[in-house]
Design an enzyme around this catalytic site. Structure first.
Site, PDB file in Angstrom:
ATOM      1  N   LYS B  79       0.848  -1.196   0.000  1.00  0.00           N
ATOM      2  CA  LYS B  79       0.000   0.000   0.000  1.00  0.00           C
ATOM      3  C   LYS B  79       0.886   1.250   0.000  1.00  0.00           C
ATOM      4  O   LYS B  79       1.924   1.278   0.682  1.00  0.00           O
ATOM      5  CB  LYS B  79      -0.895  -0.028   1.241  1.00  0.00           C
ATOM      6  CG  LYS B  79      -1.943   1.078   1.275  1.00  0.00           C
ATOM      7  CD  LYS B  79      -2.840   0.926   2.508  1.00  0.00           C
ATOM      8  CE  LYS B  79      -3.920   1.968   2.575  1.00  0.00           C
ATOM      9  NZ  LYS B  79      -4.786   1.815   3.758  1.00  0.00           N
ATOM     10  N   SER B 154      -9.716   1.750   2.898  1.00  0.00           N
ATOM     11  CA  SER B 154      -8.866   2.470   1.983  1.00  0.00           C
ATOM     12  C   SER B 154      -7.850   1.606   1.220  1.00  0.00           C
ATOM     13  O   SER B 154      -7.337   2.044   0.197  1.00  0.00           O
ATOM     14  CB  SER B 154      -8.117   3.562   2.737  1.00  0.00           C
ATOM     15  OG  SER B 154      -7.236   3.010   3.683  1.00  0.00           O
ATOM     16  N   SER B 178      -9.834  -0.501   7.147  1.00  0.00           N
ATOM     17  CA  SER B 178      -9.268  -0.335   5.801  1.00  0.00           C
ATOM     18  C   SER B 178      -8.569  -1.550   5.206  1.00  0.00           C
ATOM     19  O   SER B 178      -8.234  -1.544   4.024  1.00  0.00           O
ATOM     20  CB  SER B 178      -8.291   0.848   5.792  1.00  0.00           C
ATOM     21  OG  SER B 178      -9.001   2.054   5.742  1.00  0.00           O
TER      22      SER B 178
END
Lengths: 95, 483
Positions: B79, B154, B178
């Site tokens: 990420k 996210s 997330s």
């Protein structure tokens, strides 16, 4: 009730430029969100100690030993303006 | 060879049996990424060159009998809020568009030490603020199951990369759900470990008392495998816990017979999506058949979790994001704007730099966080939320002293269409209703797939464990998989 003046005050505190349209939207959004959050006021919390974190860790100490850290050159690489070992900012004393 | 079908464990075996070289594996994966990513847009940065170099080095180590660790030769997507030395790390924000970290996050050091290969950096909601990946300042990521739908957020880029087969392993970060929510919406496995289980050193901070890095993969075994590689104490994160890391794979396949599982009634309310509720009930029933003791429990403070979470998370974010001031790193407004500031030029520099580079949701959260921390509101909002957090935490720990794990749905809704909720912040916040409670309490929680709805969209089951008991929830998760 969130007012436009409050939004302008908060934007000054966190130093974020908001356009007049953004300010208006912020009034509406914060108003909607905070009215929903009013629900929290129902929850009795007298004599409850606030929880700063989910774990109880206090005063994590370490030996004060000198160590190699990042070099100035490496740090400067991401700076928008850097000269002779300093971050450059606009002149802030009276002209 | 359909490389995207293999799990990390299978690839690891193939590499050790020399059925494939690491270089071949990485080349095949990049060929597949080239085919799929232009549509799905899971990656913000691809690291083909450095990945191939690392792959060749891995092959060399293997041929010399010097393989370094459990991740040897395995590709991993990261990420884009986890710092990677020399590789652009943007948080999907214009403010960090050109930021190249001078150091690796702790988890990246661990991955490299153990021979893992960084494929690229994945898309996310800007600064991890969002539940749909639509708040990325670069572009939205699509759900591989249905490109009209969002992948969740996210960590939507990581979830999409795993679900489509572009990477067997990925790291995400979870502040209020997330990792778990996008895992659920894309039909993969995602784990939020206990707060403190993994060092946050080098994870770009959103809400420091809640942020945790979490592994994502297509199987529970792969998630356990990646957790094994990155868990443990690190002195550079004073909140990382100095507790022994168990062998997560050792008893993974053994069902914890007689285990007591609590089903919080507040998580199966009347108006809930029927298909989600029934898929979860079915999974619970199958665990009962395997020998779990199921009992209803109650977490009455659940209804206060969303306000509590958003008050604390935004307050912490408003402090954490103050550093993007246009001076040390990140976006700085133009010289012209600064010069026009006459006498107030530093103020203009701060305000314009942030105003120009933060997206709407980031500004909204900084504003909300600053509001609840400001004089006159602090006690009514922020302090109240911290007290509510103490109550919520107590309630969960009390419940988890009577049962060994809790089971709930991960998300109240399946993946929704792009654009459906983006203009309604409150509706978006409510997507996190089942995950935030366990972020506030710090307990480990995993999302595992438990079926699909009539539209073919995945449904996820959330299993919550006692503090530092990732082992049990991994074993339960494993038992939920079709074996």
């Amino acid at each position: 009730m969130v007012t436009l003046e409050e939004i302008q005050h908060i934007a000054r505190l966190c130093k974020i430029y908001l356009s007049p349209e953004e300010e208006k939207e912020m009034v509406k959004d914060l108003e909607t969100i905070l009215s929903y959050f009013q629900k929290l006021k129902e929850l009795p919390t007298e004599n409850v100690m606030p929880a700063l974190s989910s774990i109880e860790i206090y005063n994590v100490e370490r030996e004060d030993i000198e160590k190699q850290s990042l070099t100035l050159e490496k740090i400067a690489r991401n700076a928008p303006s850097f000269q002779e070992g300093f971050f450059v900012v606009p002149k802030i004393v009276g002209t | 060879m359909e490389i995207y079908r293999f799990t990390a464990r299978q690839l690891s075996l193939m590499l050790s049996r020399k059925e494939i070289s690491c270089e071949e594996l990485v080349r095949l994966l990049f060929a597949y990424i080239e085919k799929r990513d232009p549509e799905l847009r899971a990656f913000l940065t691809l690291c083909q060159e450095s990945a191939l170099e690392q792959a060749k080095a891995s092959d060399l180590r293997r041929s010399q009998g010097r393989s370094t660790g459990i991740l040897e030769g395995l590709p991993i997507a990261i990420k884009d809020n986890i710092c990677t030395q020399g590789i652009r790390t943007t948080c999907a924000s214009k403010s960090l568009e050109n930021f190249i970290p001078p150091y690796d996050a702790h988890v990246i050091e661990k991955i490299k030490e153990q021979g893992g290969i960084v494929l690229g950096k994945t898309n996310m909601d800007e600064f991890a603020m969002g539940s749909s990946c639509e708040n990325s300042a670069m572009f939205p990521t699509l759900n591989p199951r249905n490109p009209e739908c969002i992948p969740g957020g996210s960590s939507g880029g990581s979830a999409s990369a795993i679900a489509s087969g572009m990477s067997p392993l990925a790291l995400g970060s979870d502040t209020g759900g997330s990792v778990r929510q996008p895992a659920s919406l894309c039909g993969i496995v995602g784990l939020k470990p206990t707060y403190g289980r993994i060092s946050r050193y080098g994870l770009i901070a959103f809400a420091s008392s809640l942020d945790q890095i979490g592994p994502m993969a297509r199987t529970v075994e792969d998630v356990a495998f990646l957790l094994q590689a990155i868990a443990g104490k690190d002195n550079r994160d004073s909140t990382s816990l100095n507790e022994p890391v168990p062998d997560y794979l050792k008893r993974l396949q053994e069902f914890p017979a007689g285990i007591r599982i609590g089903i919080p009634k507040e998580y199966f309310f009347d108006k809930m999506d029927r298909e989600i509720s029934s898929a979860c009930q079915k999974a619970i029933l199958s665990l009962e058949k395997k020998g779990a003791k199921i009992q209803e429990v109650s977490l009455p403070s659940t209804e206060y979790a969303i306000p509590t979470y958003y008050l604390i998370a935004t307050a912490e974010a408003s402090a954490n994001l103050a550093r993007y001031d246009g001076i040390h790193y990140g976006h700085r407004t133009s010289e012209k704007n600064i010069k026009e500031g006459c006498g107030k030029s530093l103020d203009i520099l701060y305000k314009k730099s942030k105003g120009e580079s933060f997206g709407h949701e980031v500004k909204r959260r900084i504003m909300l966080g600053t509001y609840v921390l400001s004089s006159g509101y602090y006690e009514a909002w922020y302090l109240k939320a911290m007290k509510a957090r103490a109550l919520l935490r107590q309630e969960i720990q009390n419940t988890l002293s009577c049962v060994d794990a809790l089971i709930t749905p991960t998300s109240p809704i399946p993946a929704f269409k792009r654009g459906e909720k983006i203009s309604d912040p409150l509706a978006m916040y409510l997507c996190d209703i089942f995950t935030v409670t366990f972020s506030l309490s710090g307990n480990p929680a995993i999302s595992v797939p438990c079926g699909t709805n009539s539209q073919g969209m995945p449904i996820g089951l959330q299993i919550v464990g006692k503090f530092l008991d990732e082992e049990t929830i991994l074993r339960l998760g494993y038992a939920c998989e079709p074996n």
